[in-house]
Write an enzyme that holds these catalytic residues in place. Structure first.
Site: not given
Ligand code: RIB
Ligand code: CA
Length: 348
Positions: A268
């Site tokens: 992500h």
């Molecule tokens: O849902 C994914 C996000 O939540 C990413 O940024 C991961 O690092 C957590 O913070």
């Protein structure tokens, strides 16, 4: 380009920071430590130790609020490990935090780079919301804001409909989307926040074979991670950054596997970092975004009004398409040599 990164370092946040420091077109001018995957204090320690691992000069690292705006903190050690980086151990460091907090750090960085600063938020939006309260002109001081958060017309990863960063502090997310949109609105669509939700970021899945490609680009052997390995098997990679990535990602792979998603890890935050430097990596759809705060089943859900039912100005450019292969090519061509220079400083 001056970049300010607000992170809840975690495994993928750490990889996002590596990407920024590996990118010649990025100048990281500040890092905010936001409570999320692990408590803010642990996030701050992770950030300082990562700077030591990366071998970079002093970058101001600030400590964020201990808890979300109005609810108790919830953390995710089950996903990112007890200290937020899976099985990885980071080098000790004597680097220290700024005397001012994360909200002030946002404002200081924006005022030092008026109209030029690129903001990247890959954790809960607690400290960005506090920064906006401190400096309401913040939206006009930034050149670009990229947020990893939410899930648009797509299932959640924390509840049936809510994504982690938004669910940790829904009030902060709602405040940021409301205030930021009002600051620009129709006047400058290109200045709307870029919002990358799970609908987009779950297209980008790191696998053991892609990790081996990265190790090769770093001139390092690779542990060839496998779901058949004993849990917690330590990396045998010779390169220190590849070793940390392998130990951190192994924990993250195991978590995704146990969730039924396969022995992989959605990157992500590294995708968000790459978009912060080059928005053309992703296709967008403008919309009005808000956050459900009172729903019994839906609290923390990001809702996109694509068709104007609410009669409110657009306040977000939502990522709706990405070519994962193009992202991984760019990640490897930048982070591979960056890792290699840790052991071979003359490598270019
Ligand atoms: O849902 C994914 C996000 O939540 C990413 O940024 C991961 O690092 C957590 O913070
Ligand atoms: Ca994160």
């Amino acid at each position: 380009m001056p970049v300010f990164a607000d992170v809840d370092t975690g495994v993928d946040d750490a990889m996002a920071l590596a990407y920024l420091f590996a990118s010649p077109d990025a100048n990281v001018v500040g890092i905010a430590s936001t409570a999320g995957n692990v408590p803010a204090e642990q996030v701050a320690i992770n950030n300082l130790r990562l700077l030591e691992l990366f071998g970079v000069g002093d970058v101001p690292v600030s400590l964020g609020a201990a808890a979300p705006l109005s609810i108790p903190l919830r953390t995710a050690e089950d996903t990112h490990g007890p200290e937020g980086l899976g099985y990885a151990h980071l080098p000790q460091t004597d680097r220290s935090l700024t005397p001012y907090d994360a909200a002030q750090a946002w404002v200081t960085a924006a005022r030092e780079h008026p109209g030029e600063l690129i903001g990247l938020a890959t954790g809960p939006l607690t400290n960005l919301a506090l920064a906006l309260r401190l400096e309401p002109a913040l939206p006009r001081l930034l050149r670009r804001l990229v947020i990893m958060g939410g899930a648009f017309d797509y299932r959640g990863n924390t509840t049936a409909v809510a994504e982690w960063n938004t669910h940790v502090d829904p009030e902060a997310a709602a405040e940021v989307f409301a205030v930021w949109g009002a600051a620009w609105g129709l006047h400058a669509p290109t200045h709307l926040p870029i919002v990358l939700g799970l609908n987009l970021t779950e297209n980008v899945a790191m696998t053991p074979s892609i990790l081996s490609r990265l190790a090769a680009a770093a001139g390092s052997d690779s542990s060839q991670l496998s779901v058949l390995d004993d849990r917690g098997t330590r990396s045998t990679a010779t390169n220190p950054l590849i070793q940390v990535f392998e130990d951190a990602l192994r924990f993250y792979f195991e978590f995704h596997f146990d969730q039924g998603e396969g022995y992989l890890a959605h990157l992500h935050d590294p995708l968000a970092a790459a978009v912060a430097l080059d928005p053309d990596l992703v296709l967008y759809q403008q919309a009005t975004v808000d956050v459900e705060l009172t729903g019994t089943l839906t609290r923390g859900m990001t809702v996109a009004d694509w068709r104007g039912h609410w009669g409110r100005d657009h306040n977000a450019r939502i990522g709706i398409g990405v070519d994962p292969a193009a992202f991984f090519d760019r990640f490897i061509e930048r982070v591979g040599p960056f890792a290699r220079r840790l052991t071979d400083p003359d490598y270019s």
